[in-house]
Design a protein around this motif. Structure first.
Motif, PDB file in Angstrom:
ATOM      1  N   HIS A 127      10.641  -1.840   6.715  1.00 23.04           N
ATOM      2  CA  HIS A 127       9.146  -2.523   6.016  1.00 23.04           C
ATOM      3  C   HIS A 127       9.093  -3.847   5.820  1.00 23.04           C
ATOM      4  CE1 HIS A 127       6.435   0.890   6.384  1.00 23.04           C
ATOM      5  NE2 HIS A 127       7.536   1.780   6.237  1.00 23.04           N
TER       6      HIS A 127
ATOM      7  N   PRO B 192       0.188   5.325   0.560  1.00 19.26           N
ATOM      8  CA  PRO B 192      -0.827   6.440   0.825  1.00 19.26           C
ATOM      9  C   PRO B 192      -0.490   7.491   0.074  1.00 19.26           C
ATOM     10  CG  PRO B 192       0.735   6.147   2.658  1.00 19.26           C
ATOM     11  CD  PRO B 192       1.234   5.306   1.533  1.00 19.26           C
TER      12      PRO B 192
ATOM     13  N   TYR C 281       0.754  -1.320  -0.026  1.00 16.31           N
ATOM     14  CA  TYR C 281       0.045  -0.018   0.053  1.00 16.31           C
ATOM     15  C   TYR C 281       0.790   1.297   0.144  1.00 16.31           C
ATOM     16  CZ  TYR C 281      -3.038   3.535   1.871  1.00 16.31           C
ATOM     17  OH  TYR C 281      -3.973   4.739   2.257  1.00 16.31           O
TER      18      TYR C 281
ATOM     19  N   LEU D 291       8.971  -5.704   8.798  1.00 13.51           N
ATOM     20  CA  LEU D 291       7.556  -5.887   9.393  1.00 13.51           C
ATOM     21  C   LEU D 291       6.691  -6.631   8.528  1.00 13.51           C
ATOM     22  CD1 LEU D 291       6.450  -1.934  10.125  1.00 13.51           C
ATOM     23  CD2 LEU D 291       6.719  -3.855  11.532  1.00 13.51           C
ATOM     24  N   GLY D 292       6.946  -6.593   7.447  1.00 14.01           N
ATOM     25  CA  GLY D 292       6.312  -7.455   6.345  1.00 14.01           C
ATOM     26  C   GLY D 292       6.561  -8.747   6.354  1.00 14.01           C
TER      27      GLY D 292
ATOM     28  N   GLN E  40       8.616   0.359  -0.400  1.00  9.66           N
ATOM     29  CA  GLN E  40       8.414  -0.085   0.683  1.00  9.66           C
ATOM     30  C   GLN E  40       7.014  -0.808   0.459  1.00  9.66           C
ATOM     31  OE1 GLN E  40       5.541   0.505   2.922  1.00  9.66           O
ATOM     32  NE2 GLN E  40       4.681   2.153   1.445  1.00  9.66           N
ATOM     33  N   ALA E  41       6.139  -0.476  -0.549  1.00 12.09           N
ATOM     34  CA  ALA E  41       4.947  -1.235  -0.863  1.00 12.09           C
ATOM     35  C   ALA E  41       5.277  -2.359  -1.567  1.00 12.09           C
ATOM     36  CB  ALA E  41       4.205  -0.209  -1.612  1.00 12.09           C
TER      37      ALA E  41
END
Lengths: 287, 278
Positions: A104, A86, A84, A107-108, A151-152
């Motif tokens: 990220h 934003p 995602y 985190l992912g 990062q996405a």
């Protein structure tokens, strides 16, 4: 199975404790197949970002349901295969691009083995490898948008949700991001992106969903919408004097209706891309 | 479908990132510098010690600076590091990953606790060094007064630093609880400072409740008073400055008290943030 299923989503906001209820989305229903690129088009305040946040599970709908790959989007599990971006994110200026994307990736739950190489590869894909160890505070707006895209992408998502991915970016940067989004299609990824630029949706998307005042007023294939009633345009070199009249007579004699003559002009955007794009090819925007 | 379980590793990752951000924003170095300057300035005012001994004066000023600037750091860092994520919309990129909101908010709290720990360790170490240097100078000037050896209980100083960290941690959790539902960082900062005053005055308020005739009103107010911790319980520096010792039971009791408030405030912050619209 559809990659994204949006069923009758309604979202109301109540500003303050005693504010009047504002309806941001009103019964939006949309299905997006796997590998499809769908553009949400609409004016500012039409509810595009709100809908995307509901799809990602960041906002709970007032009514209706949304599922990503069959999992209700409010559940943490639904976000495992999602990337995602934003609208206009302003990442911590004190982190370097590499540190941000690595954070990220961790985190992912990206695989630990070869994580740094994967991060470098993703940053290279968005064209920022030369500046990845510089702090984000020194990046231009376009570079920030591209590190946001990195990062996405770093968790290798099957579904990408991009909110105004080219907002604030010059045409060269926008064209590069457009090319990247086109590559996602060949990789079989599903993309749902929002824009208030019809040209961008036309260039990138298979299908368009038009939002206005929170309602989905149209959803159609882009090629269906842009096809012009069976007309044919001929592009020829400048015609010598008198030839146009002969041509018109020749066409009318064969029952072909002649609608008019236009002098085609280069789009300023194309001139810009050809001039500036050529100069900066292989390089990045520098702040 | 495999369930995504709450992960301490992700929480620690967010805590580490929060700590790194605070350090790079120069928030921590700035506060440490000011606290160190304040502690060091005690050396200049040793002659105005109002009847108490020189070493006690330095210790009082040192712990005063530790608590005062620590409270500022605790409130400002908690509110600012939380709201910077909201205002920059980076919280959206974090929560769009398979991350629980509880991991995010507790990670933020963890980052601030780590920041406060580093602050307390550095300022307490500086204070201990300053006291050691002062005491050595006094021992040379007046050996007779130190026949029994050094008078400052340095181990007690360490425990004092730890207790101050617990107190600042509770204040950080309380500020984060306010931030989890507040709409602006200014509101969270102001509420944090009001809460600090209330917590400092809890013992006075409890004395007042105790004097009330109506047992119902007294009980009700005492129950209401439990919403805020009594920060006087954390003020153990006087005891150390007076040459006393801190028992393990006392430290353990204070730690349990602080942990109870940390858990409640942390839990409520998680609850508020889960229902917050981003």
């Amino acid at each position: 199975m559809n990659a994204i299923e949006i069923d009758g989503i309604t979202k109301d906001f109540t500003p303050g404790l005693f504010g009047a209820k504002v309806r941001a989305l009103d019964g939006v229903t949309l299905r997006i197949g796997a590998g499809e690129i769908v553009g949400l088009l609409g004016p500012n305040g039409s509810g595009k970002s709100t809908l995307l946040k509901i799809v990602v599970g960041l906002l709970a709908p007032t009514a209706g349901a949304c599922r990503i790959e069959g999992v209700p989007s409010g559940r943490v599990e639904a976000r495992r295969g999602v990337g995602y971006l934003p609208e206009a994110p302003d990442f911590c200026p004190h982190l370097t691009g590499f540190e941000l994307v690595l954070f990220h990736a961790r985190l992912g739950r990206a695989p630990r083995a070869g994580m740094k190489e994967r991060v470098e590869a993703v940053i290279a894909r968005v064209g920022l490898v030369e500046v990845m160890h510089r702090r984000i505070g020194t990046y231009s707006q376009g570079m920030r948008q591209r590190i946001g895209l990195a990062q996405a992408l770093v968790t290798d998502p099957r579904v990408l949700i991009l909110d105004e991915p080219t907002a604030g970016i010059d045409p060269v940067g926008a064209a590069e991001i457009g090319a990247m989004i086109n590559r996602f299609k060949t990789q079989g990824r599903t993309v749902l992106l929002s824009s208030h630029s019809p040209g961008q949706i036309e260039d990138l998307c298979d299908r368009v969903a038009l939002l206005d005042h929170g309602r989905l007023v149209l959803q159609e294939r882009v090629d269906e919408l842009t096809r012009q009633g069976g007309r044919t345009a001929l592009l020829v070199d400048p015609l010598p004097e008198g030839v146009l009249g002969e041509l018109r007579g020749w066409l009318q004699a064969r029952g072909v209706e002649f609608h008019g003559v236009e002098m085609p002009r280069s789009r300023l955007e194309r001139v810009f891309l050809e001039t500036v794009g050529r100069r900066s090819k292989g390089g990045d925007e520098r702040s | 479908m495999n369930r995504v379980a709450f992960s301490l590793a992700r929480m620690n990752l967010i805590a580490g990132n929060t700590f790194r951000e605070a350090v790079r924003q120069r928030l921590l170095p700035l506060v440490i510098l000011v606290a160190a300057a304040m502690t060091g300035s005690a050396m200049l005012f040793r002659d105005f010690h109002f009847g108490s001994s020189e070493l006690k004066f330095v210790m009082d000023v040192g712990f005063g600076a530790l608590t005062f600037f620590g409270a500022i750091l605790s409130i400002v860092a908690s509110a600012q590091l939380f709201f910077s994520e909201i205002e920059r919309r980076t919280v959206l990129t974090v929560l769009a990953k398979p991350v629980w909101r509880a991991e995010f908010i507790l990670g933020k709290l963890g980052g601030v606790l780590l920041l406060l720990l580093v602050y307390c360790v550095l300022v307490t170490t500086l204070l201990a060094g300053l006291l050691w240097w002062c005491e050595t100078a006094l021992m040379k000037a007046d050996p007779g007064a130190f026949e029994a050896g050094r008078t400052v209980a340095y181990a007690g100083l360490v425990w004092c630093g730890l207790v101050q960290w617990l107190k600042l941690g509770v204040l950080a959790a309380l500020t984060l609880l306010v931030a989890s539902y507040a709409r602006s960082s200014l509101f969270a900062v102001l509420a944090g400072f009001f809460a600090l005053v209330i917590c400092q005055l809890q013992s006075l308020a409890r004395d007042y409740y105790g004097m009330m005739d109506s047992s119902l009103a007294r009980g009700g107010l005492e129950l209401l008073g439990l919403v805020f911790p009594n920060f006087q319980l954390f003020d153990v520096a006087d005891r150390v400055a007076a040459g006393g010792t801190l028992s393990i039971g006392l430290i353990g009791g204070i730690a349990a008290y602080a942990l109870a408030y940390l858990s409640v405030y942390g839990g409520l912050a998680v609850y508020c943030f889960r229902h917050r619209e981003l």
